[in-house]
Design a protein around this motif. Structure first.
Motif, short mmCIF file in Angstrom:
data_model
loop_
_atom_site.label_atom_id
_atom_site.label_comp_id
_atom_site.label_asym_id
_atom_site.label_seq_id
_atom_site.Cartn_x
_atom_site.Cartn_y
_atom_site.Cartn_z
N SER B 71 0.85 -1.19 0.00
CA SER B 71 0.00 0.00 0.00
C SER B 71 0.88 1.24 0.00
N ILE B 72 0.71 2.04 -1.06
CA ILE B 72 1.51 3.25 -1.18
C ILE B 72 0.93 4.32 -0.26
N GLU B 73 -0.36 4.14 0.06
CA GLU B 73 -1.05 5.12 0.90
C GLU B 73 -0.40 5.24 2.26
N PHE B 74 -0.42 6.45 2.74
CA PHE B 74 0.07 6.69 4.08
C PHE B 74 -1.01 6.26 5.06
N SER B 75 -0.65 5.35 5.93
CA SER B 75 -1.69 4.82 6.80
C SER B 75 -1.23 4.83 8.24
N PHE B 76 -2.15 5.21 9.14
CA PHE B 76 -1.80 5.22 10.56
C PHE B 76 -2.18 3.93 11.24
N SER B 77 -3.08 3.21 10.62
CA SER B 77 -3.48 1.96 11.26
C SER B 77 -2.39 0.91 11.07
N ALA B 78 -2.12 0.15 12.13
CA ALA B 78 -1.05 -0.85 12.07
C ALA B 78 -1.49 -2.03 11.22
N ARG B 79 -0.51 -2.59 10.48
CA ARG B 79 -0.82 -3.81 9.73
C ARG B 79 -0.77 -4.97 10.71
N GLU B 80 -1.83 -5.75 10.71
CA GLU B 80 -1.86 -6.89 11.62
C GLU B 80 -1.66 -8.16 10.82
N PHE B 81 -0.85 -9.04 11.34
CA PHE B 81 -0.65 -10.30 10.62
C PHE B 81 -0.13 -11.35 11.59
N GLY B 82 -0.10 -12.55 11.11
CA GLY B 82 0.58 -13.62 11.83
C GLY B 82 -0.30 -14.40 12.77
N ILE B 83 0.28 -15.40 13.30
CA ILE B 83 -0.41 -16.33 14.17
C ILE B 83 -0.56 -15.67 15.55
N GLY B 226 5.02 -5.21 24.24
CA GLY B 226 3.71 -5.35 23.64
C GLY B 226 3.77 -6.04 22.29
N ASP B 227 2.75 -5.85 21.45
CA ASP B 227 2.69 -6.53 20.16
C ASP B 227 2.92 -5.56 19.01
N LEU B 228 2.98 -4.28 19.32
CA LEU B 228 3.05 -3.27 18.27
C LEU B 228 4.50 -2.88 17.99
N GLU B 229 4.81 -2.76 16.72
CA GLU B 229 6.15 -2.33 16.32
C GLU B 229 6.03 -1.07 15.50
N GLU B 230 6.83 -0.08 15.84
CA GLU B 230 6.81 1.14 15.04
C GLU B 230 8.21 1.35 14.51
N LYS B 231 8.24 1.68 13.25
CA LYS B 231 9.56 1.87 12.66
C LYS B 231 9.56 3.19 11.90
N ARG B 232 10.48 4.03 12.26
CA ARG B 232 10.60 5.31 11.56
C ARG B 232 11.93 5.32 10.85
N SER B 233 11.82 5.55 9.56
CA SER B 233 13.09 5.73 8.83
C SER B 233 12.82 6.76 7.76
N ALA B 234 13.87 7.34 7.23
CA ALA B 234 13.81 8.45 6.29
C ALA B 234 12.49 8.56 5.54
N PHE B 237 7.00 5.78 7.77
CA PHE B 237 6.58 5.47 9.10
C PHE B 237 5.75 4.20 9.00
N GLU B 238 6.16 3.23 9.77
CA GLU B 238 5.51 1.93 9.59
C GLU B 238 5.08 1.38 10.93
N ARG B 239 3.84 0.89 10.97
CA ARG B 239 3.36 0.27 12.20
C ARG B 239 2.88 -1.13 11.87
N LYS B 240 3.36 -2.07 12.64
CA LYS B 240 2.85 -3.41 12.41
C LYS B 240 2.62 -4.10 13.73
#
Ligand SMILES: Nc1ncnc2c1ncn2[C@@H]1O[C@H](COP(=O)(O)OP(=O)(O)OP(=O)(O)O)[C@@H](O)[C@H]1O
Ligand SMILES: [Mg+2]
Lengths: 258, 442
Positions: B71-83, B226-234, B237-240
């Motif tokens: 998704s190229i869109e800028f999104s604030f909602s975290a991507r949820e995945f996995g078991i 917790g379960d949330l990961e935030e990653k900021r790089s140049a 902004f990514e939340r998963k």
């Protein structure tokens, strides 16, 4: 004396695309054991064709060819090979030694195809080499020998299997007169020992040494005569045959032949 | 007599030593490549099997897969995945399963504040339970692995490589590893022995590199991070959000593995269908696959190598045809002196067999030396051009060729058969010659 060869009405036709070449048109003669025959005639008269038939290298178109008491005219290829291996000795115009083999090994070749290559074979081959005057050249290769020397090896090879007769097609054709004389001397000695020799030549000087001359023309025999004024080859200065070697060969002959 | 025939063959071949040597070379390369390629194939499949066996035949691994971030869109909602933990609990109740072992992994920078010289290092923070040690065959060098009483403690176990990096002159036990991204400190209770990386298995499971691992109790990880990961790089902004990276299920009886795998799959599918954010790896089945793959590898490599043997055979045929023509007169002479057709065939056949046997023997000798020389060339490559050598994937660097015993008789047998087959035609051609024609040949 028994007959070595008896041929009757031998013909040989070569069937080509356009024509049939009648190289021999009915040839009959006997060769008694111990005879020395020269076959003469112009080029194309069928001399080589006849010799190839006598040598069991080829089968006649018709006629019979008795070798001893066997008719070899219609034998199979393998049987003819066996006859060549044990009963016929060949001497060729161009010596035809096998280049990768030494003098002794070349002399051994017919024994190999006879299945008689035992421990005594080598000894016998060395004896024969010294008989033809090459006792000191046993391990030489054909390329290291002169034409006359090569032909002497070929003669030693032709008698190693103790054949019923020796066939020589222009055996002296490539040699000078002195060497020719040497080779003819060897033939004479072998004939003197009782071996039958049939040779093709177109030189009268060579034919003079034979006991009998058969002349061919266009596949027919035109004359078959005993040689009345037969020439015996003179011993030259560098004569190779010595009494010692001769007796040595005789000694070696007796165990090998029985 | 028999012996003489062979001696004669060798003599005739030595008449043209260069020509014979080149012909031998063709067969030699063929035999060598059969042996070498099969050895490489064997090395690859043995390594694959070891990697799978390292996962444990009695285990079933359920692994979360992060979906591609398309998704190229800028999104604030975290991507949820996995078991999830709830799903793990569903699996735990399957009766054939003895144990489920959860793992959660993060890629982070580690730091040791006591060593100013050591830059922070990127590694894997692995939240796990004490059983993790057994499944992954981790060996402790000093101290101990995580224990049950420590499951809430802020302790960690580090890999041998990290210990060497951060504590070249100190005892790591009792020191603290700092995780700058989370602002947490973990005190070291154990150091592991070195462990080589495992290869990718079965396509869906990438290889694991244990070199820069820090192990902490999974409950501590959950409590602190917790379960949330935030990653900021140049600029991005990514939340998963994911609960578990992997659940390893230990089955009571190996026989039940395929059945249990199906039950797990249907359990997960029932809870949430159409998901592609996890994969199930069944080492037991992979092992079976690896065995059949091994046969495929051998077949393909064997065929490739056999082609080069055939090329060698064509070389033999070419040379023998030339030889026969060249020695026409010799053939005529031999025929006149009493050789029958069979004798001539045998003579030339023996020459080709000598060529192929000599080539085969040299090829086998080189084959025996192949694993040693392969190792040697690796060392040489590392020494001559380390920067290029480093770029070769670890997996390939670690493959050790393993000689397959039966490849020797096979390669040798093929070389002799090739020699006979390709030698037969020239030999028969020689035998079919008319003796008179042959004698007349110049
Ligand atoms: N293989 C063959 N095919 C066809 N014709 C042949 C063949 N061999 C020989 N001839 C013919 O048979 C005839 C006799 O040939 P042959 O070789 O016997 O002659 P020759 O007497 O030995 O001659 P020269 O003294 O020149 O050697 C010749 O006309 C020749 O062309
Ligand atoms: Mg002629």
């Amino acid at each position: 004396m028994g007959k070595a060869v008896e041929i009757r009405d031998l013909t040989k036709h070569y069937v080509l695309k356009s024509e049939t070449v009648k190289a021999l048109r009915g040839v009959s003669f006997d060769v008694p054991q111990g005879d020395y025959v020269a076959i003469m005639g112009p080029s194309g008269s069928g001399k080589s064709t006849l010799l190839n038939l006598l040598g069991c290298l080829d089968r006649p178109t018709s006629g019979s060819y008795m070798l001893g008491d066997e008719n070899v005219a219609q034998m199979t290829d393998d049987d003819l090979s066996a006859v060549r291996a044990s009963r016929i000795g060949f001497v060729f115009q161009s010596y035809n030694l096998i280049p990768q083999l030494t003098v002794v090994e070349n002399i051994e070749v017919p024994l190999y195809y006879m299945g008689k290559l035992d421990s005594r074979a080598k000894e016998r081959c060395c004896m024969l080499a010294s008989m033809v005057g090459l006792g000191d050249r046993l391990d030489h290769r054909p390329t290291q020998l002169s034409g006359g020397q090569q032909q002497r090896v070929a003669i030693a090879r032709s008698i190693v299997n103790d054949p019923e007769f020796i066939l020589a097609d222009e055996a002296t054709g490539n040699l000078d007169s002195v060497t020719t004389e040497e080779i003819l001397q060897l033939f004479e000695r072998l004939n003197g020992e009782g071996r039958t020799i049939i040779m093709v030549t177109h030189e009268d000087e060579v034919a003079e040494h034979a006991k009998r001359v058969i002349r061919l023309r266009d596949g027919h025999i035109v004359s078959d005569e005993r040689n009345t004024d037969r020439v015996i080859a003179k011993s030259s200065a560098e004569n190779v045959a010595t009494e010692d070697v001769e007796s040595a060969v005789e000694r070696s002959e007796s165990p090998a032949t029985n | 007599m028999f012996f003489r025939t062979w001696i004669l063959g060798i003599k005739s071949l030595l008449l043209h030593p260069m020509r014979s040597a080149l012909t031998v070379l063709g067969i030699m390369i063929g035999v060598f490549s059969v042996i070498a390629l099969l050895a490489i194939g064997e090395g690859v499949s043995i390594k694959a099997q070891q990697d799978i066996e390292a996962l444990g035949a009695e285990n079933i691994i359920v692994r979360s897969i992060e979906p591609p971030n398309d998704s190229i869109e800028f999104s604030f909602s975290a991507r949820e995945f996995g078991i999830s933990r709830a799903e793990m609990e569903q699996i735990r109740v399957i009766p054939t399963i003895a144990q489920v072992i959860p793992v959660r992994e993060l890629r982070l920078q580690f730091q040791y504040t006591g060593n100013a010289l050591a830059e922070p290092r990127l590694g894997r923070l692995v939240g796990c339970t004490p059983e993790y040690q057994g499944i992954n065959r981790l060996e402790v060098d000093r101290g101990h692995f995580l224990t049950h009483p420590e499951k809430q403690a802020t302790v960690c176990v580090i890999s041998a490589e990290l210990a060497k990096y951060f504590f070249p002159y100190e005892d790591p036990l009792g020191k603290e590893i700092f995780v700058p991204a989370k602002k947490n400190r973990f005190s070291i209770v154990g150091v592991l022995k070195e462990k080589t990386a495992t290869g990718a298995v079965g396509g869906s499971f990438s290889g694991q590199d244990f070199a820069n691992d820090v192990y902490i109790p999974i409950e501590t990880m959950r409590r602190l991070m917790g379960d949330l990961e935030e990653k900021r790089s140049a600029g991005s902004f990514e939340r998963k959000k994911f609960e578990l990276s992997q659940v390893t299920c230990k089955v009571k009886d190996v026989k039940d593995v395929p059945k249990t795998a199906k039950i797990i799959e249907s359990t997960l599918r029932r809870m949430s269908p159409d998901r592609e954010d996890y994969g199930i790896i069944v080492p037991f089945e992979l092992l079976e696959q690896a065995r059949s793959t091994r046969i495929m590898i051998q077949l393909i490599f064997g065929l490739v190598a056999a082609v080069s043997l055939v090329v060698g055979g064509i070389g033999i045929m070419n040379i023998m045809l030339a030889t026969v023509t060249e020695r026409t007169r010799e053939i005529g002479v031999r025929r006149a002196l009493g050789a029958c057709r069979r004798d001539i065939t045998r003579q030339f056949l023996i020459e080709t067999i000598v060529l192929s046997v000599v080539g085969g023997c040299i090829g086998m000798a080189l084959g025996v030396a192949f694993p040693v020389s392969a190792e040697g060339s690796k060392v040489l490559a590392d020494w001559l051009a380390p920067e290029y050598y480093e770029r070769i994937p670890t997996y390939f660097r670690e493959v050790v060729p393993v000689l397959v015993p039966w490849s020797f008789p096979l390669a040798f047998g093929i070389s002799v058969v090739v020699g006979v087959i390709f030698g037969l035609y020239p030999a028969m051609r020689a035998a079919q010659m008319d003796p008179i024609e042959a004698l007349r040949h110049e």
